[in-house]
Every structure is written in C-alpha cells, then in structure tokens.
Design an enzyme around this catalytic site. Sequence first.
Site, mmCIF file in Angstrom:
data_model
loop_
_atom_site.group_PDB
_atom_site.id
_atom_site.type_symbol
_atom_site.label_atom_id
_atom_site.label_comp_id
_atom_site.label_asym_id
_atom_site.label_seq_id
_atom_site.Cartn_x
_atom_site.Cartn_y
_atom_site.Cartn_z
ATOM 1 N N ASP A 223 6.011 -50.748 31.449
ATOM 2 C CA ASP A 223 6.725 -52.015 31.435
ATOM 3 C C ASP A 223 7.765 -52.063 32.558
ATOM 4 O O ASP A 223 8.453 -51.076 32.834
ATOM 5 C CB ASP A 223 7.419 -52.168 30.080
ATOM 6 C CG ASP A 223 8.070 -53.515 29.877
ATOM 7 O OD1 ASP A 223 7.339 -54.519 29.892
ATOM 8 O OD2 ASP A 223 9.293 -53.562 29.687
ATOM 9 N N GLU A 291 3.050 -52.557 35.242
ATOM 10 C CA GLU A 291 3.414 -53.966 35.137
ATOM 11 C C GLU A 291 4.477 -54.193 36.204
ATOM 12 O O GLU A 291 5.659 -53.971 35.986
ATOM 13 C CB GLU A 291 3.970 -54.317 33.757
ATOM 14 C CG GLU A 291 4.185 -55.826 33.605
ATOM 15 C CD GLU A 291 5.465 -56.205 32.859
ATOM 16 O OE1 GLU A 291 5.567 -57.381 32.438
ATOM 17 O OE2 GLU A 291 6.367 -55.363 32.736
#
Length: 568
Positions: A223, A291
């Site tokens: 993330d 990401e």
Amino acid sequence: MTLETLPTGLVAHRPDTDAQWWRHAVIYQVYPRSFADASGDGIGDLPGVTARLDHLVELGVDAVWLSPFYRSPQADAGYDVADYRDVDPLFGTLADADALVARAHELGLRVVVDLVPNHTSDEHVWFRAALASAPGSPERARYHFREGRGEHGELPPNNWESVFGGPAWTRTTQPDGTPGQWYLHLFDSKQPDLNWENPEVRAEFEDVLRFWLDRGVDGFRVDVAHGMVKQDGLPDWDGHVAMIDGSDDTDAVAGTGNHGPMFDQDGVHDIYRSWRRVLDAYDGDRAMVAEAWVEPLSRLARYVRPDEMHQAFNFAFLAAGWHAPSLRRVIDASFAANDAVGAPTTWVMSNHDVVRHASRLGLTDPTHRPNGIGDGDEQPDAVLGLHRARAASLLMLALPGSAYVYQGEELGLPDHTALDDDLRQDPAFFRTGGAERGRDGCRVPLPWEGDAPGLGFSPTGATWLPQPTAWADLAVDRQRGREGSTYELYRAALRLRRAERLGAGGLQWLTEPAGEHVLAFRNGDVVVVANLDEADVELPLSGEVLLASGPLRDGVLPAGTTVWLRAA
C-alpha cells in the site's frame, strides 16, 4: 481478409518466455469485509472467504489478493493497522488465516496479502509509546513528530495536505493538557506516517514480511508504495496531493501520479531492494506488487527493476477510461517502460479505491474518475456502462502480462451510486465535508443468491452496507450457467486466456480495421478488435469467433463491443 493477409503494424511487446507465475497471472482482489460473511454479523470474514474459494477456482483465476485483515480500529477499513502479526476479531483469527492459505493452496490458488508500511494506526503500540514519551525520544523518532510554526507553535510544521482532505498534521496534547508537538499523517489523523529513515522501522517490517512468508503467503501488495520516504526537511509545497491533471507528454499518459516531496522519493528503492532479498530467500516465486500512483511510466518502471518489486499496478490504464487513443498510448508506453527493465505489465480496471468501471463507463464523460457517486450526482447509464465494461474487460484480459480482477466485476456490478450519505464510512467523505463521496459505493457486500436475505452474503441476511435492489439479478446464482451473462463471459475469457497463453504472449498492432476509436491487435493466434466508437464499424476479418462481449452481426462490430477471433 485472412490471417495471412492481415495488415500488421508496430510490435509493441514480444512474447514472454519466463515462467514465473506472477508474470502472467490473473489475480482476484478480495475485500474481506464485503466478500462473504460466515459469522452472521453482516461483515465479511476469513472463514467466509475460505468457504467461497471454489468460486474463484470456477472463475479461473490464478491467485487471490486479500485487502487488510489485521488487527485494527477500522478507522480506514483496516488500512490503519494496530498489529501486523494478528487478525482482527472482526475477520477471525490467525488460525483462520492459516486455514485460508492452506485451502487456497489445495485448490491451486496463490495468496497475496496487503501490507501497509507508510503508516500505522494511532492505536499501534509504537504510536501509543510515542505519545507517552517526550519530544526527541526514540519512541517519537519512529514517526514524524515536529514542533509547530508560529509564535506558540500553533501552526502546522509545513503546508502539506492529507490525501483524504484537510491538513496532513495533527497537534498532540501533553500530559498536563497543554498543546504539544505535531505529527504527520498523509491520510487520516488516525494513520500517523512512519519515519522510514529510522532503522527500527526497517527492521520491523522485514520481520513482518518473514512472519507472513513463514505462514505460506505467496506475496504482498504494498500500500502507498511510493509514499514511505519524504524529502529531507519536509519542505512546504504549493501543489495538491490528489492526482495530477493529464499531460500531453507520451510518458505521462493519464494523469495518475501523486506529485510532491512526500511521494516517489528515490529512497524508497533502497527499501524494496532489501525486501526483495527477503523474498528471494524463500522458495516458490514469492512476489510483491506496488500500489504506486506514479507517472511518468518510466519512473513507475523503476519500482520493478530486477532487484526490486515484481509488479506495479498500471493505474494509467485504469484512468484512460473509454477512449481508444488514450488506451493505445497507455498500452504502448506501459510496454516500452516495463520491457526496458524486464518486468511484466499489469492491467486493472477496478479496485476498492475507485468507482467500479461498470459505473464510470456509463457517465456522460466515460473518462471521468469521480471519487464516489452519490444521490444528487450524475447517475450513470447502467445499461451502457455494463455494455462498455464487458468490452473493456475483454480488451484487458487479452493483453499480455498480469491482470487484476476486483471482486464483483465478474458479475458486472456497478457502484452503489445512491447510497445514503448517513451510511458512509470512508474518512475521505468526512474530511472533505462531503465534497467527495468516497469509496463506500464500490465496497458494498457481494450478491451470491438473488432470492436470499442480504443476497446470500450472510447467513442472517445482515450486510454492513445496503445492497442495491438491482443487484439481485446480478447475483452469482442468477448468472451461473446463463448464456451471455457477465459471469460466464469472464469464465470463458479466463479459460481462453489460459489455453491461448495470452498472458505470456506478445502484442502486434493491426493497421486494419482502421479508425481512431478502434483498437485492433494480435496476441499469438488471437486477433482482438475493440470498437470504442458510438457507431458500428466494419469487421473485414474472416475467422472463428472465439468470444465477444456482446452480440455480433455479419461483417459488423457493433458499438461498444470487443471480439476475440481466430482468423482463418
């Protein structure tokens, strides 16, 4: 016109001879709280996922990626982690996680788990210790604590904004009740950013990687992979942390980059080189996907150099929308950037952070990417959106590389675009005062049974967010075995993708059928033609129709339709 006489053009990508699974896999994203609920409390859980893994096998995917299930106060749906080595009771137990991994492996599925290294929860033991410690202490050095500006320190240390809206700094209160230092949070105030210059932080996350690798996971989705390292001195910046506008530069193809001194700093690459060494010490081709909202694509490709990440999400493709020239530009730029470093290209149309593509593509401007849609906003044309979404998905699944499927897109699910604002939970909605509707609409629990309470999501019929009534007709049991359903279209596409080795294939553009709004290419023995025009186009190809996103007519490819052919 036959395969032998088909006019060909640019070779954008040559076949991939490497065998690692992640180079050509189809990976299915499970958002655990909305996939399947076994406990009956209306919130999805790990036993619910395990019980429904057969669905993924039937669909034909290669791996499952699980959004966070760690112990968390759930201020940002689990992306505020309080303990990286435990499962939140909301989702089950560590034993449930082990059972899920074991069952997935029995079924031939790889398992990728989310890792959230940019920030922790404010309830993490480290942050609690930091608040209880004095300025300048080792405990505070794990985060970004600073004195405020102004005569009495009443102003934030710099002018950075939170991605969720509002300032990126929150002031602490000292034990005696007086104002104290400020701490940095690029997201919600309950998500303090870690200081990745601190060796304790780096050692801790390498240990977290090993904890889950030892439990058998096959990889990690990282993330905010571009946000962990900040520019020295945390200088003021007058830009905006939301996505940049589009660019005419062919290497900045879709305006999907986070810019500023808090993103895409060179220091992140040292972290990933160290993580890569950790993963390479394990057998089984363990993998990482970033990401990273980074443009130009040449900079994104730096994340997937041979000694760093294995994949990076291709958000430029997602952002291109329903526009053939933009998609062609993204495809070419993606292959050019990733092939240069020997990495596969990924393709994605939807995930838990964006409006589902069955809704986006039904908007008046099908290239628009609103952060949520609600009552009072333009409502998508559901029929048109699904028609285009099926065509876009068939285009995506024919591209060489690795593809990501977000739970429910195989059913053609739209967003819940009329969700009552009183039910919203996304911090972006609250931090922007409702100016952004947020991501709740794409996170609504899945419909499994059209006639069951809660559409079969939970044994009690409870759902943590309400499902649109129209979803009953889109439930799995309503679509399974029904000719022409979106579910059966995905199953057929994934079956053909595997049989024809499209993921490991190459891509050569075709010069015909011509037209600004038509994309045509060859991948192996499969010819793919996508008509993104509002009018029908001629299809001067003879050959076997392998699959089409909608009904065809002789010699004509209808508007908003993609076809796979084996040219004769």
